[in-house]
Enzyme design. Sequence first.
Site, short mmCIF file in Angstrom:
data_model
loop_
_atom_site.label_atom_id
_atom_site.label_comp_id
_atom_site.label_asym_id
_atom_site.label_seq_id
_atom_site.Cartn_x
_atom_site.Cartn_y
_atom_site.Cartn_z
N TYR A 133 -80.72 18.90 26.26
CA TYR A 133 -82.05 18.50 25.76
C TYR A 133 -82.05 17.00 25.43
CZ TYR A 133 -85.82 17.75 22.46
OH TYR A 133 -86.91 17.22 21.82
N LYS A 164 -84.07 13.52 27.17
CA LYS A 164 -84.88 12.50 26.48
C LYS A 164 -84.28 11.11 26.70
CE LYS A 164 -87.91 15.32 24.67
NZ LYS A 164 -89.35 15.23 24.87
N SER A 175 -86.66 11.93 20.96
CA SER A 175 -86.04 12.82 19.98
C SER A 175 -84.81 12.17 19.35
CB SER A 175 -85.61 14.09 20.70
OG SER A 175 -84.77 14.85 19.88
N1 UFG Z 1 -80.74 27.04 12.59
C1 UFG Z 1 -80.17 28.18 12.02
N2 UFG Z 1 -80.74 29.38 12.33
C2 UFG Z 1 -81.83 29.51 13.15
C3 UFG Z 1 -82.38 28.35 13.72
C4 UFG Z 1 -81.79 27.12 13.43
O1 UFG Z 1 -79.21 28.09 11.27
O2 UFG Z 1 -82.26 30.65 13.39
C5 UFG Z 1 -80.15 25.74 12.25
C6 UFG Z 1 -79.68 24.95 13.45
O3 UFG Z 1 -78.36 25.27 13.78
C7 UFG Z 1 -79.84 23.53 12.94
C8 UFG Z 1 -81.03 23.61 11.98
O4 UFG Z 1 -81.18 24.98 11.67
O5 UFG Z 1 -78.73 23.17 12.19
C9 UFG Z 1 -82.31 23.12 12.61
O6 UFG Z 1 -82.41 23.75 13.87
P1 UFG Z 1 -83.70 23.64 14.78
O7 UFG Z 1 -83.46 24.47 15.99
O8 UFG Z 1 -84.92 23.92 13.98
O9 UFG Z 1 -83.76 22.11 15.12
P2 UFG Z 1 -82.68 21.16 15.79
O10 UFG Z 1 -82.11 20.33 14.70
O11 UFG Z 1 -81.74 21.87 16.66
O12 UFG Z 1 -83.59 20.34 16.78
C10 UFG Z 1 -84.71 19.69 16.30
C11 UFG Z 1 -85.72 19.53 17.38
C12 UFG Z 1 -85.20 18.63 18.44
C13 UFG Z 1 -84.65 17.36 17.83
C14 UFG Z 1 -83.68 17.63 16.74
C15 UFG Z 1 -83.24 16.33 16.12
O13 UFG Z 1 -86.10 20.79 17.91
O14 UFG Z 1 -86.25 18.30 19.30
O15 UFG Z 1 -84.31 18.45 15.80
O16 UFG Z 1 -83.07 16.38 14.76
F1 UFG Z 1 -84.02 16.65 18.75
#
Ligand code: UFG
Length: 324
Positions: A139, A143, A115
């Site tokens: 998380y 990884k 990741s």
């Molecule tokens: N977000 C919101 N509201 C929500 C859900 C998410 O604002 O209801 C925001 C998060 O704060 C983040 C963005 O949307 O800024 C993306 O969030 P995700 O949870 O979809 O994804 P993440 O970026 O946290 O994580 C994902 C993968 C991981 C990976 C990461 C690296 O799930 O496995 O991207 O880019 F490591």
Amino acid sequence: MILIVGGAGYIGSHINKELNKQGYKTLVVDNLSTGKKELVKWGEFVEADLADKNKLLEIFDKYKIEVVMHFAASKAVGESVTDPAKYYRNNVVNALNLLEAMKEKGVKNLIFSSSAAVYGVPQYMPIDENHPLNPINPYGQTKYIIEKMLADFETAYGLKYVALRYFNACGADLDGETGEWQGSSQNLIPQVLDAVIGARSEIGIFGTNYPTPDGTCVRDYIHVSDLASAHVLALKNLLDTNKSEIYNLGNGRGFSVREVITAVKKITGREFGVVETSRRAGDSAVLVASSDKIKAELGWKPKYIMIEEIVVSAWRWHQKKYKI
Ligand code: UFG
């Protein structure tokens, strides 16, 4: 035969489809905790948990496995901060079980779902594979630890592996045969689509004061079918060269949370509630990939680079899933 651990899940099921399309024989192993039997539409299936090492040894005895692809892990960044034990057990301990079983049975090849979370707060952008590794949430730590285990297993036992560092996997199969299952994801796009169909009352934006153009986090959204094509290239290269590699997988463009929400409104033509809330622990402001290495070395080329195309495919699957 290719063993796909976690092949009943979102990403694993897309790779299972692609491998079968390209003529590979696959065996899916999944404990169905978040994966769904309905998504195992190709190859063979055995229900098993990576915690059960004896069962893994039996599987390696029964099937002639040439390569293992490992997708079975917990993946919600926010949850990993509040429940790290779950992440160290499901991701690290279970990966160790799998690696030990492979070692005992002489299976030498692994493709691992890593990741972008291994990088932590970016020091430069776009992030390439040489960027320092400094994960900022459990998380990402899991990884990172597994990548270290792979390197040590290579030195000591001759394991060969490809670690693929995904940025934000999203979208769904354009044929509508697989996608992310209802209720199994806390990621942004499925959550926004849940708000569209009223399965949740509104979408929260986690933080609006980041140092980004519109104040919300920027991510690199990579279509899951583009991930699938990269896995097949990585597999072929591993078998051809017998050389371990690490590659980033992103599409190289960043989209903010607000841009994703705007794209969803445009594609679906529906309005829904949006609330601005506080930052979520463990989030970096911007994560955008350089995938130049896999493009140059393996000829990988992502097809779905615009957020709208990604949302169209995710929306199509969401409608099918909910039968709207
Ligand atoms: N977000 C919101 N509201 C929500 C859900 C998410 O604002 O209801 C925001 C998060 O704060 C983040 C963005 O949307 O800024 C993306 O969030 P995700 O949870 O979809 O994804 P993440 O970026 O946290 O994580 C994902 C993968 C991981 C990976 C990461 C690296 O799930 O496995 O991207 O880019 F490591």
